[in-house]
Design an enzyme around this catalytic site. Structure first.
Site, mmCIF file in Angstrom:
data_model
loop_
_atom_site.group_PDB
_atom_site.id
_atom_site.type_symbol
_atom_site.label_atom_id
_atom_site.label_comp_id
_atom_site.label_asym_id
_atom_site.label_seq_id
_atom_site.Cartn_x
_atom_site.Cartn_y
_atom_site.Cartn_z
ATOM 1 N N GLU A 320 52.727 92.257 67.068
ATOM 2 C CA GLU A 320 52.791 90.646 67.295
ATOM 3 C C GLU A 320 54.316 90.164 68.082
ATOM 4 O O GLU A 320 55.053 89.360 67.828
ATOM 5 C CB GLU A 320 52.936 89.921 65.969
ATOM 6 C CG GLU A 320 51.942 90.039 65.122
ATOM 7 C CD GLU A 320 51.982 89.515 63.656
ATOM 8 O OE1 GLU A 320 50.831 88.948 63.203
ATOM 9 O OE2 GLU A 320 53.411 89.686 63.264
HETATM 10 C C1 TNX Z 1 50.872 90.208 59.974
HETATM 11 S S1 TNX Z 1 50.267 93.010 60.272
HETATM 12 C C2 TNX Z 1 51.974 90.849 60.296
HETATM 13 C C3 TNX Z 1 53.216 90.917 59.566
HETATM 14 C C4 TNX Z 1 52.858 89.728 58.416
HETATM 15 C C5 TNX Z 1 51.483 89.808 57.827
HETATM 16 C C6 TNX Z 1 51.216 88.993 56.967
HETATM 17 C C7 TNX Z 1 51.422 92.996 61.271
HETATM 18 C C8 TNX Z 1 51.435 94.506 61.715
HETATM 19 N N1 TNX Z 1 52.087 92.146 61.170
HETATM 20 O O1 TNX Z 1 54.252 90.436 60.145
HETATM 21 O O2 TNX Z 1 53.821 89.800 57.248
HETATM 22 O O3 TNX Z 1 50.599 89.611 58.649
HETATM 23 O O4 TNX Z 1 50.144 89.214 56.136
#
Ligand code: TNX
Length: 506
Positions: A320
């Site tokens: 992300e």
């Molecule tokens: C996505 S899964 C994220 C996390 C969040 C999560 C909450 C991922 C690699 N990144 O930063 O905490 O969703 O479900």
């Protein structure tokens, strides 16, 4: 007198267990047979380990401590050069290579329990299996009986893990140790610790002390936060190692880095420190990928982390990074992989890292994106399966769950259990997959009670997906075994979700 009276009471009210195949084991072993008698663990029971195999001694001692916790019995642990006639005997195998490092054979006779494994990990798992035949805590005078028979067992996958996000909310060393014990009970062998994020930096880095002084000072919601000193962290690693659990530390980058960016102005492209962040948005922060100091910072952090890490992996996050342009993200990941390799460790990262040029021993952690992960596989990377819609422990069970999130859907216990790693994503098959990991993100999770509610009863299911071959698994049979664990959860004071799908036995 008192003892024999109680024994009499016991024999009037309870039949001794004699059918080993009726025991609810999770994960389900490869095979179990019954020989219709029982073995009695008593004050006189000695735990022997094969002379010369000192690594088995630690597991012998662990078993003795567990027995002592269950009943007021203190078995002696000692080496032997001959197969004993009675007691519990931990030994090596005669080249039983099918068992691998973690498999084991148990033969339970009326007077002797023999455990055979190729190493300490297998012995440790044999002990976990035997512990599932015993109560969590016995009543005074109640004999500790195990039905006789045989168990042969080995895992489907070598990587069976869970992740704990200690960045969004901080958890104490004791909480983490408790979490490790939960993993070990179900033969899980990896704890991935998400040590940094926008809301907090949780591991002491001596060459960059403000990371914890400033970056560790808060958490989601604005409370105090915290961090592990290197000494505390090493204590966690050691505790895990004694339970066959490898710690994989994650420093998430280039995104999810606000805590670091708030601690050191020079890591920001504009040279100004950001404000500490205690909300729950994602994707707004990035390290400055074209400043040299960024790579000096990463090299220092990785070096200090590697010195605390006996395991083979360093997790570099990579997820992300919405405000890092792809043209900057790719060279960044390429360079960070080189840094990790230069310190002698392998890289693991969330599936986005497959957009870069992966080094040949890189591992991609699948969480949501089939395309990224397939790109990784095409580059020869291995995969850890953590599909959010199946394996995220922070997903709510249903619309009435008050903790957790539901962006990937609701994950009732059956949804969490009923999938197969090797057939979930087209193009990713068993030979590409190292195993399974269930991540617990903690935006909404504040304490051990909250952790337990999200983890139980789903965790044993993820353990079984990692351990038991798909041909031996089905939900209708599994839910009966899980039901039998309700009493164990209660005896352990675990705050678990009483899913209406499980026929709990009260
Ligand atoms: C996505 S899964 C994220 C996390 C969040 C999560 C909450 C991922 C690699 N990144 O930063 O905490 O969703 O479900």
């Amino acid at each position: 007198m008192v003892i024999s009276g109680l024994m009499f009471l016991y024999s009037c009210t309870n039949q001794p267990p004699t059918d080993l195949t009726k025991t609810a084991f999770i994960p389900k072993p490869v095979s179990v047979t019954a020989t219709e008698k029982s073995f009695d663990i008593s004050d006189l029971t000695t735990i022997y380990f094969q002379q010369g195999k000192d690594d088995l001694k630690t597991t012998g001692q662990y078993f003795a401590e567990e027995i002592n916790r269950i009943a007021d019995i203190e078995p002696e642990v000692r080496p032997t050069s001959e197969i004993p006639r009675k007691g519990i005997y931990l030994s090596g195998t005669d080249n039983d290579s099918e068992l691998g490092n973690e498999g084991y054979n148990i033969t339970i006779d009326k007077k002797l329990i023999t455990i055979k494994a190729n190493g300490n990990a297998g012995c440790f798992y044999a002990v976990q299996t035997l512990l599932q035949t015993l109560p969590v805590e016995s009543k005074p005078g109640q004999p500790l009986l195990i039905a006789t028979g045989t168990i042969r067992d080995f895992p489907e996958y070598g990587y069976r893990g869970a992740m704990l996000d200690v960045a969004r909310h901080f958890f104490s060393v004791d909480d983490v140790k408790q979490f490790i014990d939960y993993l070990a009970t179900y033969k899980m062998n990896v704890l991935h610790l998400h040590l940094s994020d926008d809301q907090g930096w949780r591991i002491e880095i001596k060459s960059w002390p403000k990371l914890t002084e400033i970056g560790g000072s808060t958490e989601v919601g604005g409370s105090k936060g915290g961090f592990y000193t290197q000494e505390q962290y090493s204590d966690i690693v050691k505790y895990a190692h004694a339970r066959n659990v490898t710690i994989i530390p994650e420093i998430d980058m280039p995104g999810h880095t606000n805590a670091a960016l708030a601690s050191y102005a020079e890591l920001n492209c504009n040279g100004k420190a950001t404000k500490l962040y205690t909300g729950t948005d994602v994707g707004f922060s990035t390290l400055c990928t074209n400043k040299e100091i960024t790579y000096k910072f990463i090299d220092d952090v990785v070096r200090e982390l590697v010195a605390l890490t006996p395991g083979p992996y360093i997790h570099i996050g990579g997820d992300e990074s919405h405000v890092t342009p792809m043209k900057d993200y790719i060279p960044f990941v390429n360079r960070v992989q080189k840094i990790v390799a230069s310190h002698g460790k392998k890289v693991i990262g969330w599936d986005e890292i497959a957009n870069a040029t992966l080094t040949k021993d890189a591992t991609v952690q699948y969480w949501a994106n089939d395309k990224n992960t397939t790109k990784g596989v095409e580059q020869g990377a291995k995969v850890v399966m953590s599909p959010a819609a199946k394996a995220y422990l922070d997903m709510q069970y249903d619309s009435t769950t008050t903790l957790g999130l539901h962006w990937a859907g609701y994950v009732e216990v059956n949804v969490g259990y009923s999938w197969k790693p090797a057939t979930l994503v087209p193009g990713i098959s068993k030979e590409n997959i190292l195993g399974v990991e269930a991540p617990l993100w903690t935006e909404t999770i504040k304490n051990l009670d909250d952790i337990e509610y999200m983890v139980f009863p789903r965790l044993p299911g993820y353990a079984e997906i990692g351990w038991t071959a798909p041909k031996d698994r089905n939900w209708d049979e599994y839910k009966q075994r899980l039901a039998a664990f309700g009493k164990r959860f209660e005896a352990q004071n675990i705050n678990f979700y009483r899913s209406p799908l499980i026929p709990w036995k009260d």
